[in-house]
Enzyme design. Sequence first.
Site, short mmCIF file in Angstrom:
data_model
loop_
_atom_site.label_atom_id
_atom_site.label_comp_id
_atom_site.label_asym_id
_atom_site.label_seq_id
_atom_site.Cartn_x
_atom_site.Cartn_y
_atom_site.Cartn_z
N ASP A 69 0.80 -1.25 0.02
CA ASP A 69 0.03 0.00 0.08
C ASP A 69 0.65 1.19 0.13
O ASP A 69 2.00 1.24 0.42
CB ASP A 69 -0.78 0.13 1.33
N HIS A 120 -5.90 2.53 -4.07
CA HIS A 120 -6.21 2.70 -2.56
C HIS A 120 -6.74 4.12 -2.14
O HIS A 120 -7.17 4.32 -1.17
CB HIS A 120 -4.55 2.71 -2.12
N HIS A 214 3.61 -2.41 2.85
CA HIS A 214 3.55 -1.06 2.46
C HIS A 214 5.07 -0.72 1.49
O HIS A 214 5.94 -1.21 1.96
CB HIS A 214 3.73 -0.08 3.39
#
Length: 272
Positions: A69, A120, A214
């Site tokens: 992410d 996202h 991430h």
Amino acid sequence: MSGVPDPGNGRGDRRDRPQRNRKWAIPEAGGALAAARRRALALAGPLARPIGSLVAVRTQAPEVVLTFDDGPEPGGTDRVLSVLSDHAATATFFVLVDRARRHRSLVRDVLAGGHEIGLHGMDHQRLSRLPSAVVRTLLASATAELEDLLGTQIRWFRPPYGAQTPVVWRAARRQGLTSVLWGPCAWDWLDRPPELLAAQALRGLGPGAVLLAHDGHAGPEDGADDGPRPAFDRGDLVRRVLAGLDERGLRGRSLSDVLATGEARTVPWFLR
């Protein structure tokens, strides 16, 4: 320091701890009644389906879903891509459109590496706190811009912070997107030694699990307030996670790759 990061400290509290740690038993659907219900829902269209999010994949293959992410981000995404390439692994990257616009070359690198991209958000605002009209507008604009940038349709959406309401879910469905949450989590928005974060990420990983990690760090410019940027090497963390998967006989794959031989597991939005 020893052990794994304490989710009760620092920003762990603001990241909705129950969403990241609670394990759900997903009942198996079966029988003539369940089959009839599935047929009726299919005929009724996507907005009539149960309000749920994908949290894992039912599969017999020794594959784990890798997701990243908050990118793309120079110094993060590129290092993650290099390690994935070294291990012949694929992943799903949930990008922020504002960042994708600024770092188009990294977006191209993600696709060139055989990975897939999901949405996202336009930025990292918590959509569950916004008015419904704003949510619908943001998701429609973000989806259109990202698909124009990629030149292809996108399938997956991960709400920032995993924060989701019926309004957010329906707005995503209107764009043809499936909401994707996660199971195990690397807690890698915390600045901890990579070996500790990798140990945390590997907890509970098994076939079909969706790992949250991430490749970037959302900041105030992204509509987030997640504290200082971690200083560890994200490539080093991913290398340690993939080494742990190798030891367990597992492979890291994108969501679409794992679903090619598996079936989505979902939970209702209110359980997350």
